[in-house]
Write a protein that holds these residues in place. Structure first.
Motif, PDB file in Angstrom:
ATOM      1  N   THR A  40     -30.667   3.011 -75.450  1.00 54.51           N
ATOM      2  CA  THR A  40     -31.562   4.257 -75.501  1.00 54.51           C
ATOM      3  C   THR A  40     -30.832   5.203 -74.446  1.00 54.51           C
ATOM      4  O   THR A  40     -30.856   6.555 -74.667  1.00 54.51           O
ATOM      5  CB  THR A  40     -32.867   3.937 -75.330  1.00 54.51           C
ATOM      6  N   ILE A  43     -31.319  -1.041 -81.943  1.00 54.64           N
ATOM      7  CA  ILE A  43     -31.604  -0.164 -81.029  1.00 54.64           C
ATOM      8  C   ILE A  43     -32.728  -0.738 -79.873  1.00 54.64           C
ATOM      9  O   ILE A  43     -33.564  -1.570 -80.324  1.00 54.64           O
ATOM     10  CB  ILE A  43     -32.381   1.138 -81.843  1.00 54.64           C
ATOM     11  N   THR A  53     -28.209  -2.559 -87.537  1.00 55.23           N
ATOM     12  CA  THR A  53     -28.262  -1.587 -86.326  1.00 55.23           C
ATOM     13  C   THR A  53     -29.351  -1.968 -85.382  1.00 55.23           C
ATOM     14  O   THR A  53     -30.379  -2.123 -86.159  1.00 55.23           O
ATOM     15  CB  THR A  53     -28.254  -0.147 -86.706  1.00 55.23           C
ATOM     16  N   MET A  59     -34.427   9.305 -77.801  1.00 56.63           N
ATOM     17  CA  MET A  59     -33.640   8.457 -78.752  1.00 56.63           C
ATOM     18  C   MET A  59     -34.759   8.150 -79.897  1.00 56.63           C
ATOM     19  O   MET A  59     -34.466   8.285 -81.024  1.00 56.63           O
ATOM     20  CB  MET A  59     -33.603   7.042 -78.436  1.00 56.63           C
ATOM     21  N   SER A 100     -32.115  -1.492 -90.005  1.00 60.45           N
ATOM     22  CA  SER A 100     -32.056  -0.995 -88.674  1.00 60.45           C
ATOM     23  C   SER A 100     -33.444  -1.492 -88.013  1.00 60.45           C
ATOM     24  O   SER A 100     -34.483  -1.434 -88.527  1.00 60.45           O
ATOM     25  CB  SER A 100     -32.138   0.556 -88.717  1.00 60.45           C
ATOM     26  N   SER A 157     -41.028   3.359 -86.369  1.00 58.97           N
ATOM     27  CA  SER A 157     -40.705   2.248 -87.247  1.00 58.97           C
ATOM     28  C   SER A 157     -41.397   2.087 -88.637  1.00 58.97           C
ATOM     29  O   SER A 157     -42.617   2.616 -88.634  1.00 58.97           O
ATOM     30  CB  SER A 157     -40.766   0.924 -86.454  1.00 58.97           C
ATOM     31  N   HIS A 161     -35.969  10.622 -82.673  1.00 60.98           N
ATOM     32  CA  HIS A 161     -34.596  11.114 -83.645  1.00 60.98           C
ATOM     33  C   HIS A 161     -34.292   9.852 -84.361  1.00 60.98           C
ATOM     34  O   HIS A 161     -33.361  10.134 -84.794  1.00 60.98           O
ATOM     35  CB  HIS A 161     -33.598  11.588 -82.704  1.00 60.98           C
ATOM     36  N   VAL A 162     -35.165   8.735 -84.256  1.00 59.86           N
ATOM     37  CA  VAL A 162     -34.477   7.688 -85.165  1.00 59.86           C
ATOM     38  C   VAL A 162     -35.582   7.407 -86.070  1.00 59.86           C
ATOM     39  O   VAL A 162     -36.755   7.448 -85.761  1.00 59.86           O
ATOM     40  CB  VAL A 162     -33.828   6.517 -84.434  1.00 59.86           C
ATOM     41  N   HIS A 163     -35.336   6.673 -87.263  1.00 58.27           N
ATOM     42  CA  HIS A 163     -36.412   5.881 -88.064  1.00 58.27           C
ATOM     43  C   HIS A 163     -35.850   4.389 -88.431  1.00 58.27           C
ATOM     44  O   HIS A 163     -35.029   4.275 -89.165  1.00 58.27           O
ATOM     45  CB  HIS A 163     -36.798   6.613 -89.121  1.00 58.27           C
ATOM     46  N   ALA A 164     -36.612   3.687 -87.619  1.00 61.70           N
ATOM     47  CA  ALA A 164     -36.015   2.260 -87.864  1.00 61.70           C
ATOM     48  C   ALA A 164     -36.792   1.641 -89.124  1.00 61.70           C
ATOM     49  O   ALA A 164     -37.891   1.733 -89.319  1.00 61.70           O
ATOM     50  CB  ALA A 164     -35.968   1.424 -86.822  1.00 61.70           C
TER      51      ALA A 164
END
Length: 274
Positions: free
Chosen positions: A162, A140, A138, A181, A112, A221, A184-187
Motif C-alpha cells: 500500500t 494487497i 493479486t 490505496m 484479488s 472488499s 481505489h481498489v475493490h478486492a
C-alpha cells in the motif's frame, strides 16, 4: 443488535422513557458504536447531561462500560500493552497455523485478496505461498513482512504494497497514504487480524490507526473474514473495526474460552474453529 437509535439526528425518540429502559438503550448504543458522547446521549434520549452522567455511573457499576472524558465506551478487557510482531509470532504458533490452513481454502485462482498485518495473517501468507495451485492471484497488503513472505510466489501471484507511514512495532504501513490505496481498489476477499472479537463489541484492535485502516480494508472488499487465535475471544479494545455482521466468518483458534465462543454463536456469528 439492541433495539436502539443507530444515528444521532437531533430527534428525541426516547424522551420520557423509564430510567431502566433508557439505560439499556444507552448500553446498546455504546456497544454498537464503541464510543458515544454525553451530549449525543442527552440529545437522543431527551434528558439533561446531568441525568446522562448519572445513568452512565449506574451502567459503569453494573454493565461493564467505561466512562471516559466526554462520553463512554465498552470496558476494555484486553491487555493495554501492544505486543510486537516478533512477540506475537512466538505465541500460539501451532494454532495460528491451523487457522491459516482453514482460511486459505477460501482463496481460488484469479482472486484479488487483501491480507492484513499480524502474526496470524503471516501464517496465512505462508500458506498462500505454499499453494502452488494458486495463480493469477493479486494480494494487497500493508504489511512489509507479509509482502516479503509472498515474494517467492511472484510472478504466480502479484503482490501490491500500500505505501504509507511505517509502524515499526508491526512492520505495518498506515495513514495517510495507505488509506488512498483502499479507496481505489475493490478486492474479492479480505483477511483481517485483530486484538479482540466479542459478541457485543464486535471486532476491535488495540491501535487506533491500524483499526481505522482495517475498517477501510473491509469496505474495499466484497467479503471479509476475521483471523483470531483463541486468546482474542471475548476481548475488547479501543479501536473498533466493525460489527460481527460485517464479516462472513470468524476463523477462531481452538483455545478460545467456551463462554466467549457460546456468546459469539448466540450473536449469530459464523465461527469456524481451527
Amino acid at each position: 443488535m439492541a433495539d436502539v437509535p443507530t444515528s444521532i439526528t437531533g430527534a428525541v425518540p426516547d424522551a420520557g422513557a423509564p430510567a431502566t429502559i433508557r439505560r439499556q438503550r444507552m448500553l446498546g448504543l455504546i456497544g454498537d458504536r464503541g464510543f458515544v458522547r454525553v451530549s449525543e446521549l442527552s440529545d437522543t434520549f431527551g434528558v439533561s447531561e446531568v441525568t446522562v452522567r448519572a445513568d452512565l455511573a449506574v451502567l459503569e457499576g453494573t454493565q461493564g462500560i467505561r466512562r471516559v472524558h466526554g462520553g463512554a465506551m465498552p470496558r476494555v478487557t484486553g491487555p493495554l500493552h501492544e505486543r510486537s510482531f516478533e512477540e506475537a509470532l512466538q505465541s500460539s504458533a501451532d494454532e495460528k497455523l491451523s487457522i491459516a490452513r482453514r482460511a486459505v481454502e477460501l482463496v481460488e485462482p484469479g482472486m484479488s485478496v487483501i491480507v492484513d498485518v499480524g502474526s496470524t495473517c503471516m501464517a496465512l501468507a505462508r500458506e498462500l505461498a505454499r499453494r502452488e495451485d494458486l495463480y493469477d492471484v493479486t494480494v494487497i497488503t500493508n504489511g512489509l513482512t507479509i509482502a516479503l513472505e509472498l515474494e517467492n510466489a511472484v510472478p504466480r501471484m502479484q503482490v501490491i504494497v500500500t505505501g504509507g507511514t511505517l509502524r515499526p512495532l508491526q512492520h505495518s504501513l498506515v495513514a495517510p497514504l495507505a488509506s488512498l490505496m483502499f479507496a481505489h481498489v475493490h478486492a474479492d476477499l479480505a483477511f483481517i487480524g485483530c486484538n479482540g472479537v466479542d459478541a457485543r463489541a464486535g471486532v476491535t484492535n488495540i491501535n487506533l490507526p491500524e483499526a481505522e485502516l482495517k475498517r477501510e480494508m473491509v469496505q474495499a472488499s466484497a467479503r471479509a473474514v476475521v483471523l483470531a487465535d483463541g486468546s482474542k475471544a471475548g476481548q475488547v479494545h479501543l479501536g473498533r473495526i466493525g460489527e460481527l455482521a460485517d464479516f462472513e466468518a470468524v476463523y477462531l483458534g481452538a483455545s478460545a474460552d467456551a463462554r466467549a465462543l457460546r456468546a459469539l454463536r448466540a450473536a449469530h456469528a459464523r465461527v469456524v474453529r481451527a
